[in-house]
Design an enzyme around this catalytic site. Structure first.
Site, PDB file in Angstrom:
ATOM      1  N   ASP A   1     -10.395  -2.632  -5.379  1.00 44.24           N
ATOM      2  CA  ASP A   1     -10.182  -2.236  -3.977  1.00 44.24           C
ATOM      3  C   ASP A   1     -11.532  -2.154  -3.250  1.00 44.24           C
ATOM      4  O   ASP A   1     -11.766  -1.260  -2.433  1.00 44.24           O
ATOM      5  CB  ASP A   1      -9.416  -0.908  -3.893  1.00 44.24           C
ATOM      6  CG  ASP A   1      -8.846  -0.641  -2.507  1.00 44.24           C
ATOM      7  OD1 ASP A   1      -8.977  -1.515  -1.619  1.00 44.24           O
ATOM      8  OD2 ASP A   1      -8.278   0.452  -2.299  1.00 44.24           O
TER       9      ASP A   1
ATOM     10  N   HIS B   1       0.878  -1.183   0.000  1.00 44.27           N
ATOM     11  CA  HIS B   1       0.000   0.000   0.000  1.00 44.27           C
ATOM     12  C   HIS B   1       0.912   1.228   0.000  1.00 44.27           C
ATOM     13  O   HIS B   1       1.523   1.554   1.016  1.00 44.27           O
ATOM     14  CB  HIS B   1      -0.892  -0.036   1.245  1.00 44.27           C
ATOM     15  CG  HIS B   1      -1.817   1.131   1.347  1.00 44.27           C
ATOM     16  ND1 HIS B   1      -3.156   1.030   1.089  1.00 44.27           N
ATOM     17  CD2 HIS B   1      -1.593   2.427   1.667  1.00 44.27           C
ATOM     18  CE1 HIS B   1      -3.725   2.220   1.252  1.00 44.27           C
ATOM     19  NE2 HIS B   1      -2.798   3.078   1.611  1.00 44.27           N
TER      20      HIS B   1
HETATM   21 ZN   LIG Z   1      -4.380  -0.227  -0.226  1.00 45.38          ZN
END
Ligand SMILES: [Zn+2]
Length: 430
Positions: free
Chosen positions: A311, A185
């Site tokens: 996501d 991330h």
């Molecule tokens: Zn992420």
């Protein structure tokens, strides 16, 4: 959406097949027997088969999403593996990879095996991604080898960045030995600070703390450099800035192990859409400027991104109804994915439909090493039937997820899923 078992014999009639492996498009019938492809060709005759009219519709590989959050275990009030599977089918997805930031996180071989066990009877293929570090605390690596052996297809601490460069380097080295991608991330949390949205003119106008593009670009730069020097496999998730896309494109010319994804929402929205304070548009990384959005579309044309990933991040209405600063980051995205990216990329930006289909099918499967031979006699049927021209307003009726935190509600999308065929099931979406 109606979910039923496939009949013993089913024929998809008069559809247009897009084969993203051979990069061919042709008209044909598809015969499915006992859940497997039994024939592809013109005018298949079979007396007892159930016939599904696919005139005017596209038939292609079921979509594959490398990045979803199904919240099980721990937050089954937001989503479960079962409800997430229904959301996937509604979006045309037959295969998803679930991120490990559950409660507790998927950070042991047993936790990986547990997800695989629970998903066995569900109508889509669910692959766990294992945590890189214990409890996703960013310090001590998990038993990546045994987790891979238990079925972990990649490693990530997603939701949280791996801030310690040395830990990231070790993770990449182990990932390289195991031949699995590591997904970080990519946000520098010091630069991000308490940023709630993209830093720029709009954040100033709204009086909200901004998260600068440099927070992403910095972290992507570090990760690319580590991947280059360790000769390992790095997959960059949800790229939101033109700057990070440029860096990825440049390094890809020199190094083979790099892949990257872009989300529908970073292509569909820009930060001006936050002027209405819709908390469903509060995501990490944030919705960026129009220049960034255009930069991402250009990067797709240049082949920088292998795949679209949603996501999909469900949150309860109570949480999202709070004030903008308190609402959690994330939106659901499986059901609206195709209608959103098809509108933006194919309709508005002339990307060939074949290229978009590849980004939803063969390319993500290649990154994870999944089977791609899906339009072959004998293969288990894993298909989607789509009307690419359908224009409609996205509404609650399209949502199968347990949560409804979608900023697409009330928006015009182009492209509707009609049927999804997966693991012997037929989802009648429309
Ligand atoms: Zn992420």
């Amino acid at each position: 959406m109606k979910l039923e078992k496939l009949s013993a014999s089913t024929i998809l009639r008069n559809g247009t097949i897009i084969d993203p492996v051979a990069e061919k498009q042709f008209k044909a019938d598809v015969l499915i027997e006992d859940g497997r492809i039994a024939g592809i060709g013109g005018q298949i005759n079979h007396e007892d088969a159930k016939s599904i009219d696919c005139s005017g519709l596209i038939i292609t590989h079921g979509f594959c999403d490398l990045h979803v959050h199904f919240r099980e275990p721990g937050r089954e009030d937001k989503e479960t593996l079962a409800t997430g599977s229904r959301a996937a089918l509604a979006g045309g997805f037959t295969r998803v990879c679930v991120m490990p930031n559950t409660d507790p996180p998927i950070d042991t071989p047993e936790a990986v095996a547990n997800i695989i066990d629970k998903a066995r009877e569900l109508p889509v293929h669910i692959h766990p991604i294992g945590a890189v570090t214990h409890q996703q605390q960013g310090r001590q690596l998990t038993e990546m080898g045994s987790m891979r052996d238990s079925g972990s297809v990649a490693f990530s601490d997603d939701g949280l960045p791996i801030t310690n460069g040395s830990v990231m380097r070790m993770a990449l080295e182990y990932g390289g030995m195991l031949n699995v991608p590591v997904i970080n991330h990519a946000e520098d949390i010091d630069l991000r600070n308490d940023g709630l949205m993209n830093e720029g003119a709009v954040s100033t106008r709204l009086g909200l703390p901004g998260n600068p593009a440099a927070a992403e670009i910095n972290m992507v730069h570090r990760d690319l450099e580590l991947a280059r020097t360790t000769s390992t496999r790095l997959h960059v998730p949800h790229v939101s800035t033109a700057g990070a896309a440029r860096l990825i494109g440049d390094l890809k010319k020199q190094h083979d192990g790099i892949s990257a994804e872009v989300t529908p929402h970073h292509l569909f929205f820009n930060d001006e859409d936050l002027l209405g304070f819709d908390t469903n548009l509060k995501v990490a990384p944030p919705i960026r400027s129009e220049a960034d959005r255009q930069g991402l579309i250009t990067a797709i044309r240049q082949g920088v991104f292998e795949c679209i990933a949603t996501d999909h991040a469900p949150h309860t209405t109570e949480e999202k109804e709070g004030t903008f600063d308190l609402a959690p980051f994330g939106m659901i995205g499986l059901e609206s994915c195709f209608g959103a990216v098809n509108r933006i990329l194919v309709n508005e930006n002339d990307l060939p439909l074949m290229e978009l289909i590849k980004m939803l099918t063969v390319n993500p499967r290649n990154i994870m090493g999944f089977d791609n031979d899906l339009l072959t006699v004998g293969e288990a049927a894993e298909l989607v039937v789509v009307d690419t021209g359908a224009e409609y307003e996205f509404s609650r009726a399209h949502i199968q997820s347990k949560s409804v935190n979608s900023p697409y509600l009330g928006r015009q999308l182009t492209g509707k899923i009609h049927y999804t065929i997966s693991k012997g099931n037929l989802a009648v979406v429309q």
